[in-house]
Design a protein around this motif. Structure first.
Motif, PDB file in Angstrom:
ATOM      1  N   ALA A  43       0.573   1.672 -13.861  1.00  0.00           N
ATOM      2  CA  ALA A  43       1.487   1.435 -12.388  1.00  0.00           C
ATOM      3  C   ALA A  43       0.496   0.658 -11.677  1.00  0.00           C
ATOM      4  CB  ALA A  43       1.711   2.629 -11.964  1.00  0.00           C
ATOM      5  N   ARG A  44      -0.959   0.843 -11.518  1.00  0.00           N
ATOM      6  CA  ARG A  44      -1.746   0.258 -10.818  1.00  0.00           C
ATOM      7  C   ARG A  44      -1.515  -1.350 -11.393  1.00  0.00           C
ATOM      8  NH1 ARG A  44      -5.467   1.761  -6.254  1.00  0.00           N
ATOM      9  NH2 ARG A  44      -4.769   3.830  -5.698  1.00  0.00           N
ATOM     10  N   GLN A  45      -1.690  -1.451 -12.662  1.00  0.00           N
ATOM     11  CA  GLN A  45      -1.912  -2.738 -13.284  1.00  0.00           C
ATOM     12  C   GLN A  45      -0.614  -3.678 -12.869  1.00  0.00           C
ATOM     13  OE1 GLN A  45      -4.456  -4.133 -15.653  1.00  0.00           O
ATOM     14  NE2 GLN A  45      -5.215  -2.454 -14.313  1.00  0.00           N
ATOM     15  N   MET A  46       0.679  -2.973 -12.793  1.00  0.00           N
ATOM     16  CA  MET A  46       1.760  -3.602 -12.493  1.00  0.00           C
ATOM     17  C   MET A  46       1.996  -3.938 -11.091  1.00  0.00           C
ATOM     18  SD  MET A  46       4.620  -1.831 -14.793  1.00  0.00           S
ATOM     19  CE  MET A  46       4.317  -0.201 -14.512  1.00  0.00           C
ATOM     20  N   LEU A  47       1.501  -3.102 -10.239  1.00  0.00           N
ATOM     21  CA  LEU A  47       1.563  -3.093  -8.754  1.00  0.00           C
ATOM     22  C   LEU A  47       0.595  -4.375  -8.429  1.00  0.00           C
ATOM     23  CD1 LEU A  47       1.631   0.285  -7.331  1.00  0.00           C
ATOM     24  CD2 LEU A  47       3.409  -1.439  -7.155  1.00  0.00           C
TER      25      LEU A  47
ATOM     26  N   LEU B 171       0.839  -1.308   0.025  1.00  0.00           N
ATOM     27  CA  LEU B 171      -0.055   0.052   0.028  1.00  0.00           C
ATOM     28  C   LEU B 171       0.836   1.123  -0.116  1.00  0.00           C
ATOM     29  CD1 LEU B 171      -2.688  -1.045   2.432  1.00  0.00           C
ATOM     30  CD2 LEU B 171      -3.083  -1.100   0.058  1.00  0.00           C
ATOM     31  N   ALA B 172       1.803   1.191   0.748  1.00  0.00           N
ATOM     32  CA  ALA B 172       2.992   2.374   0.617  1.00  0.00           C
ATOM     33  C   ALA B 172       3.579   2.594  -0.607  1.00  0.00           C
ATOM     34  CB  ALA B 172       4.206   2.075   1.524  1.00  0.00           C
ATOM     35  N   THR B 173       3.636   1.486  -1.487  1.00  0.00           N
ATOM     36  CA  THR B 173       4.407   1.657  -3.093  1.00  0.00           C
ATOM     37  C   THR B 173       3.090   2.228  -3.858  1.00  0.00           C
ATOM     38  OG1 THR B 173       5.705  -0.218  -2.558  1.00  0.00           O
ATOM     39  CG2 THR B 173       5.343   0.430  -4.715  1.00  0.00           C
ATOM     40  N   GLN B 174       2.099   1.890  -3.485  1.00  0.00           N
ATOM     41  CA  GLN B 174       0.694   2.286  -4.431  1.00  0.00           C
ATOM     42  C   GLN B 174       0.541   3.717  -3.965  1.00  0.00           C
ATOM     43  OE1 GLN B 174      -3.372   0.720  -3.519  1.00  0.00           O
ATOM     44  NE2 GLN B 174      -3.058  -0.302  -5.344  1.00  0.00           N
TER      45      GLN B 174
ATOM     46  N   TRP C  29       2.755   5.857  -3.305  1.00  0.00           N
ATOM     47  CA  TRP C  29       3.920   6.601  -3.961  1.00  0.00           C
ATOM     48  C   TRP C  29       3.755   6.787  -5.127  1.00  0.00           C
ATOM     49  CZ3 TRP C  29       7.254   6.250  -7.771  1.00  0.00           C
ATOM     50  CH2 TRP C  29       8.392   7.124  -7.851  1.00  0.00           C
ATOM     51  N   TRP C  30       3.382   5.861  -5.984  1.00  0.00           N
ATOM     52  CA  TRP C  30       2.788   5.936  -7.364  1.00  0.00           C
ATOM     53  C   TRP C  30       1.686   6.594  -7.649  1.00  0.00           C
ATOM     54  CZ3 TRP C  30       5.373   5.023 -11.753  1.00  0.00           C
ATOM     55  CH2 TRP C  30       6.523   4.232 -11.745  1.00  0.00           C
ATOM     56  N   ASP C  31       0.538   6.758  -6.594  1.00  0.00           N
ATOM     57  CA  ASP C  31      -0.327   7.536  -7.097  1.00  0.00           C
ATOM     58  C   ASP C  31      -0.086   9.161  -6.938  1.00  0.00           C
ATOM     59  OD1 ASP C  31      -2.275   5.676  -7.162  1.00  0.00           O
ATOM     60  OD2 ASP C  31      -3.061   5.670  -5.089  1.00  0.00           O
ATOM     61  N   CYS C  32       0.960   9.218  -6.089  1.00  0.00           N
ATOM     62  CA  CYS C  32       1.394  10.983  -5.885  1.00  0.00           C
ATOM     63  C   CYS C  32       2.334  11.026  -7.039  1.00  0.00           C
ATOM     64  CB  CYS C  32       2.124  10.844  -4.657  1.00  0.00           C
ATOM     65  SG  CYS C  32       3.092  12.458  -4.382  1.00  0.00           S
TER      66      CYS C  32
ATOM     67  N   PRO D 139      -8.299  -5.701  -9.865  1.00  0.00           N
ATOM     68  CA  PRO D 139      -8.275  -6.422  -8.358  1.00  0.00           C
ATOM     69  C   PRO D 139      -9.228  -7.468  -8.165  1.00  0.00           C
ATOM     70  CG  PRO D 139      -7.603  -4.228  -8.359  1.00  0.00           C
ATOM     71  CD  PRO D 139      -8.112  -4.377  -9.708  1.00  0.00           C
ATOM     72  N   ASP D 140     -10.445  -6.984  -8.578  1.00  0.00           N
ATOM     73  CA  ASP D 140     -11.658  -8.052  -8.221  1.00  0.00           C
ATOM     74  C   ASP D 140     -11.757  -8.860  -9.411  1.00  0.00           C
ATOM     75  OD1 ASP D 140     -12.510  -6.788  -5.818  1.00  0.00           O
ATOM     76  OD2 ASP D 140     -13.626  -5.097  -6.848  1.00  0.00           O
TER      77      ASP D 140
END
Length: 568
Positions: free
Chosen positions: A129-133, A101-104, A106-109, A378-379
């Motif tokens: 980025a979300r897809q890769m995470l 979640l911290a990495t997510q 950071w990428w959102d920022c 995710p779902d």
């Protein structure tokens, strides 16, 4: 250069072959977004310092959490259900969850809007980025996910054997192109799409179903339903308890519904205009032939609402007054804020898709559904894979999941017209959409209109649906209901937890922006179906004699749900 030129044919064939490998995603469109984002970030030292500080701040939060201090430093999105198991709150699983979640975060920022960069570029990079995470989420790993470990212990490893069997079955099915067979829980014409009726008209694009009345008298104005052609029509006639068609018939309405065909490559040159003329207008002509002299309540859902809006504006321009009212359910007429699907659409992406469809004759069910799954990976991708392949769980079948798997193809030319003319160039509300050589305008529509948006719609966001109020001047009722694109429509009376907001606009009234409208119209408990029923009744005549089933000189062609709904 014409498409038939051999040089152009060679280029299109090569692009089409590459498109099949990438599932229709343009590498150029993706690369240009990353380059735009990276170039602007490289020229912004202040932004780089901000991201470095964000990384340091998130690292300290993780360290405090690892040492057992303070509350949970990061929380997943409310719609992210991957970390709801109580085991995620216990070390070491909580540390892995918080690191993800911290990495997510950071990428959102990092992919927030940047001055000078195209908004679409930063949004695309954020999505990528979300897809890769999501691929690297600890929830996907059997050793890092406490829920999977618990299942392995409980089943003594049998869940992994079951998951391996599911994986082998799905891999074989994908390799052979075989579609999964229904489980037998739901069956068309018996437990789904089972409202009694007759097929009263058929052409190469659709069958028209007329439903049998269930009341002793009916309103004189029939209801014509125009569903989306991207999926089968019976989302509006699902199970008996949540069938909008069955409910309408029970309210004293004569109901007709279009059941679109599942087009093959032989129909590659069917255009959006063909769907208007041989679809909406042909259905309206058939209804008028069965019930001559009566006005019609037209109702369009999703893409069906878009083509209905085009047809209604054309009819208004040409003096055709057969529409008693218009209802648009989760349907967009303006595409400037068309939601996450816009992330995939620019000139490079549309051209890439066009080449693939040109080669195939259309867009397949798998390619169509893949794009929608990616929007909710995710779902719809990872949680499903974890439960099916790592926990060995069979997927529970629901009526709406049965319908969701029953996708259709899209003809090459029609889908190209739609993507380019509406999504990409937004011609309808820009005053550049021509029908038969003349531009149409939504503001010419004078029939009263009922517009519905759903709060959690990721396909037709409600603020985009609401923009119909900006481009029309007629009497208009706007309703915002809870739920998503499909679930919000299936809101039968008695459905627990349902709510809606409703507002009415007089002809010629000043425009109210969506945020102000939301603030001025409080939620009401219950089903929006009841509001629509009352609205239809106000715009209908007194109940009278039951109508004939089909034309007297043309007997019905068969029982509902017809034959097109079974096409695969």
């Amino acid at each position: 250069m014409p498409d038939t030129h051999p040089y152009e044919t060679l280029d299109r064939a090569l692009r089409a072959s590459r498109a099949r490998i990438t599932s229709g995603v343009s590498p150029h469109a993706a690369l240009s977004a990353w380059m735009d984002w990276a170039m602007h970030l490289s020229r912004a030292p202040g932004r780089q310092m901000e991201l470095a500080h964000r990384a340091q701040k998130n690292g300290l939060k993780l360290l405090r959490a690892a040492l057992g201090g303070g509350d949970a430093p990061f929380a997943p999105d409310p719609q992210d259900h991957r970390f709801v198991h109580p085991g995620w709150s216990v070390l070491p699983f909580s540390l892995w969850k918080n690191a993800f979640l911290a990495t997510q975060d950071w990428w959102d920022c990092a992919t927030a809007p940047q001055r000078g960069a195209r908004a679409q570029s930063t949004q695309r990079v954020n999505f990528a980025a979300r897809q890769m995470l999501d691929v690297m989420s600890p929830s996907n790993h059997p050793v890092l996910n406490p829920e999977i470990l618990q299942k392995i212990v409980e089943t003594k490893g049998a869940c992994l054997a079951g998951g391996a069997r599911h994986l082998a079955e799905d891999t074989l099915r994908t390799a052979t192109g075989e579609r999964p067979e229904p489980s037998g829980t739901y069956k068309l014409g018996e437990t789904l799409a089972c409202t009694p009726g007759k097929v009263v008209f058929r052409n190469d694009l659709f069958e028209l179903i007329q439903y049998a009345p269930t009341t002793e008298a009916v309103h004189p104005e029939p209801v014509l339903i125009v569903p989306a052609w991207i999926m089968k029509y019976y989302i509006l006639d699902l199970s008996p308890h949540n069938s909008l068609v069955r409910w309408l018939v029970g309210q004293g309405h004569t109901v007709f519904a279009i059941s679109w065909c599942n087009p093959t490559s032989a129909m590659r040159d069917k255009s959006l205009e063909d769907y208007r003329i041989s679809g909406v207008m042909a259905a309206l002509d058939a209804v008028s032939a069965i019930l001559p002299g009566r006005k019609v309540h037209a109702c369009g859902y999703c893409l069906g609402g878009t083509i209905l809006s085009i047809a209604a504006a054309t009819m208004a321009r040409d003096g055709d007054t057969r529409l008693a009212s218009i209802t648009l359910l989760a349907a967009q007429t303006d595409f400037t804020e068309a939601g996450e699907l816009m992330l995939f659409l620019d000139e490079a992406q549309v051209a890439y898709l066009e080449d693939m469809m040109w080669d195939q004759g259309g867009l397949s069910q798998e390619q169509m559904s893949g794009a929608f799954r990616a929007l909710r990976a995710p779902d719809l991708v990872w949680t499903r894979a974890v439960r099916r392949y790592l926990m060995g769980l069979e997927e529970q079948e629901f009526d709406i999941s049965f319908w969701n798997a029953d996708a259709t193809r899209m003809p090459y030319r029609m889908h190209s017209d739609y993507l380019r003319g509406l999504f990409l160039e937004n011609r309808l509300t820009a005053g550049r959409f021509a029908v038969e050589g003349r531009v149409i305008a939504l503001k010419d529509i004078s029939a009263p209109t009922f517009v519905l948006g759903t709060e959690k719609d990721h396909i037709a966001p409600w603020r985009s649906v609401y923009k119909t109020t900006l481009f029309t001047d007629n009497a208009l009722t706007f309703v915002l209901t809870g739920g998503g694109h499909n679930g919000g429509i299936l809101s039968e009376p008695g459905h627990k937890g349902r709510h809606y907001r409703i507002g009415h606009r007089r002809p010629g009234a000043d425009y109210m922006d969506p945020e102000s409208w939301f603030a001025c119209h409080g939620p009401q408990e219950g089903s929006w179906w009841l509001e629509w029923g009352r609205w239809l009744a106000r715009h209908s005549g007194a109940r009278g004699a039951l109508p004939p089933m089909g034309r007297a000189d043309l007997p019905p062609l068969g029982e509902a749900p017809g034959t097109y709904v079974f096409q695969r």
